[in-house]
Motif scaffolding. Sequence first.
Motif, PDB file in Angstrom:
ATOM      1  N   TYR A  98       0.260  10.869  -5.576  1.00 38.64           N
ATOM      2  CA  TYR A  98       1.481  10.857  -4.764  1.00 38.64           C
ATOM      3  C   TYR A  98       1.109  11.385  -3.382  1.00 38.64           C
ATOM      4  N   MET A  99       0.806  10.476  -2.452  1.00 40.11           N
ATOM      5  CA  MET A  99       0.284  10.893  -1.159  1.00 40.11           C
ATOM      6  C   MET A  99       1.209  11.881  -0.441  1.00 40.11           C
ATOM      7  N   ASP A 100       2.492  11.552  -0.339  1.00 40.47           N
ATOM      8  CA  ASP A 100       3.421  12.418   0.394  1.00 40.47           C
ATOM      9  C   ASP A 100       3.695  13.718  -0.358  1.00 40.47           C
TER      10      ASP A 100
ATOM     11  N   PHE B  45      -6.592  16.944   4.703  1.00 38.71           N
ATOM     12  CA  PHE B  45      -7.003  16.697   3.315  1.00 38.71           C
ATOM     13  C   PHE B  45      -7.247  15.196   3.144  1.00 38.71           C
ATOM     14  N   LEU B  46      -8.512  14.834   2.906  1.00 39.98           N
ATOM     15  CA  LEU B  46      -8.933  13.434   2.731  1.00 39.98           C
ATOM     16  C   LEU B  46      -9.284  13.193   1.266  1.00 39.98           C
ATOM     17  N   VAL B  47      -8.689  12.155   0.683  1.00 43.75           N
ATOM     18  CA  VAL B  47      -8.893  11.882  -0.745  1.00 43.75           C
ATOM     19  C   VAL B  47      -9.351  10.442  -0.968  1.00 43.75           C
ATOM     20  N   ASP B  48     -10.375  10.296  -1.824  1.00 42.99           N
ATOM     21  CA  ASP B  48     -10.898   8.990  -2.238  1.00 42.99           C
ATOM     22  C   ASP B  48     -10.255   8.620  -3.568  1.00 42.99           C
ATOM     23  N   THR B  49      -9.486   7.528  -3.580  1.00 44.12           N
ATOM     24  CA  THR B  49      -8.869   7.086  -4.832  1.00 44.12           C
ATOM     25  C   THR B  49      -9.298   5.650  -5.178  1.00 44.12           C
ATOM     26  N   VAL B  50     -10.555   5.311  -4.787  1.00 42.33           N
ATOM     27  CA  VAL B  50     -11.059   3.949  -5.013  1.00 42.33           C
ATOM     28  C   VAL B  50     -11.010   3.596  -6.502  1.00 42.33           C
TER      29      VAL B  50
ATOM     30  N   ILE C  71       0.847  -1.205   0.000  1.00 41.51           N
ATOM     31  CA  ILE C  71       0.000   0.000   0.000  1.00 41.51           C
ATOM     32  C   ILE C  71       0.880   1.251   0.000  1.00 41.51           C
ATOM     33  N   GLN C  72       1.952   1.232   0.797  1.00 46.01           N
ATOM     34  CA  GLN C  72       2.867   2.381   0.829  1.00 46.01           C
ATOM     35  C   GLN C  72       3.425   2.654  -0.567  1.00 46.01           C
ATOM     36  N   TYR C  73       3.743   1.588  -1.301  1.00 46.49           N
ATOM     37  CA  TYR C  73       4.237   1.754  -2.671  1.00 46.49           C
ATOM     38  C   TYR C  73       3.134   2.317  -3.579  1.00 46.49           C
ATOM     39  N   ALA C  74       1.947   1.702  -3.524  1.00 45.92           N
ATOM     40  CA  ALA C  74       0.840   2.133  -4.391  1.00 45.92           C
ATOM     41  C   ALA C  74       0.436   3.583  -4.118  1.00 45.92           C
ATOM     42  N   PHE C  75       0.478   3.980  -2.839  1.00 45.91           N
ATOM     43  CA  PHE C  75       0.102   5.349  -2.442  1.00 45.91           C
ATOM     44  C   PHE C  75       1.273   6.325  -2.562  1.00 45.91           C
ATOM     45  N   GLN C  76       2.497   5.796  -2.741  1.00 46.27           N
ATOM     46  CA  GLN C  76       3.707   6.622  -2.725  1.00 46.27           C
ATOM     47  C   GLN C  76       3.809   7.400  -1.411  1.00 46.27           C
ATOM     48  N   THR C  77       3.834   6.640  -0.321  1.00 48.95           N
ATOM     49  CA  THR C  77       3.920   7.246   1.014  1.00 48.95           C
ATOM     50  C   THR C  77       4.845   6.436   1.914  1.00 48.95           C
TER      51      THR C  77
END
Length: 405
Positions: free
Chosen positions: A206-208, A192-197, A76-82
Motif C-alpha cells: 500500500y504505497m500511500d 523510502f524507495l521500495v522494489d516490488t518487482v 499503476i495507481q490501482y496496483a500500487f494503491q496510490t
Amino acid sequence: GLMNAPVLQRLDRSMSSVTVPPPACLLRPLEAPLRYLFGPGPSNVPPRVLAAGGRPIIGHLHPEMYGIMNDIKKGIQYAFQTENKMTISMSGSGHAAMECAVFNAVEPGESVLVAVNGIWGERVAEIAERMGANVHKMVKAPGGYFTNKEIEQAVEKHKPVLFFLTHGESSAGLCHPMDGIGDICRKHNCLFLVDTVASLGAAPIYMDKQSIDILYTGSQKALNAPPGTAPISFNERACQKMFNRKTKPVSYLFDMTHLSNYWGCDGKPARAYHHTGPVSGFFALRESLAILAETGLEESWRKHKEVSGYLQRGLEDLGLKLFIPERDLRLPSVTTIAIPEGYDWREMLVYIMKNHQMEMTGGLGPSIGMVMRIGLMGYNCEKTNADMALQALADALKNCKKTRG
C-alpha cells in the motif's frame, strides 16, 4: 550481342558493394519453444496480453497513445494503491526503474542507505555508487530481514537522503515486512524507495498507507506482460527532492523532468518529444493492468497466498525443506527450497527442463548454490500448475543421481 540474365547477375554480384552475405539462420523461420515458465520470471503471458501486443502500431505521440498511457497510469495507481500524480512506466525492464529512482532522487556525494539481503540490494548499491553517491549497506544473508529498530539505528547513523528496501526478494524467496518503515524515513527526512518487482499483485503493498515515497515494479512477473516495461511512482516528497536538484540527473533518458512531461504528469498543456516508448509493450502492459483491475487486487493476493501455500505443503510432502522457515515471510510469487542433500541442483534443473519443458531456477547473486526457485505468478498461479511442478520435482528426485554425502 546482349548478355544473358545469369551472366548479368554474376556481373552484378561481382560488382556488389555488399560484402557480408544474408545470414543463413535468418532465412529459417523463428522458433520459440512453448515452455512452462515456473521460475522467478518472466512468467507465461496469457493469450489476451499477447494479442494486445500484436495490435497495429500507432505513433508514440498520437492522442490515442496518450489515452493508453493515461489508462496505464490509472492501472499503476490501482496496483500500487496510490493517488500520486507522478506515476509512469519506464521504457525498459525493472532495472530501468531502479536506475530512474536513484538517478533522480540522489545527487553525487549524498548519503544513501541500502538494505542488502539478496541480489536487488546489491544492484541498487552498485547503481548508487556509479552515480557518485556515498553508499552505506546494511547486509544480511539471503533470507534474512531487518527489524524496524535496526533500520532506524542505521538511518540515524548515516543520515541518508534515500533508504532502499526490497519488498519481494526473489533471489531468496523473502517478502519483507513494510509497516512502520516509511514513518521512520519520514521522521529522519529520508526518502523510502521500495522494489516490488517480484511481489506486486502477489503480496499486499500500500504505497500511500505505508508512506512509501518511490515504488517500482516490472511487467514480467505477476503482471504477466512481456519483459520491457516497468511501472514507477513518486510521491510529493520525492518530487520536492528530485525537481529541486542542483545538478542534472546523470541519465538523459531517465530524467524525470522529461519523463513526467512525456507521461502528462507535469501539468503542462503539451507533451514534447523525449524518446520513443515501446508502443507494443505499452499495449500489453495496459492489458495486463486491465486483467488485474478485473480480477481485483485482493483476489489476486488471496490466490497467490492460497496456491503458494498449496505448493509449499506439496514440497514438504516430497521431503524438501523450505528455505524461509517463517511462513508469513515467504514470498507468495517465488518459493525457495534448500537444495536437497546429495543432489546437484544444476543437473536437476536441466533434467526438469529437458523432460518436462519446465523452467525452474537456481539462486541468484548471493543465493547461488543455496536454493532452487519455483515461481507461480499471475496467470501461472493455479493449483494444476503447482501439481505439475511437484510432479516434475518428484521425477527429478527419483532420476537424478544421488551422490554420497
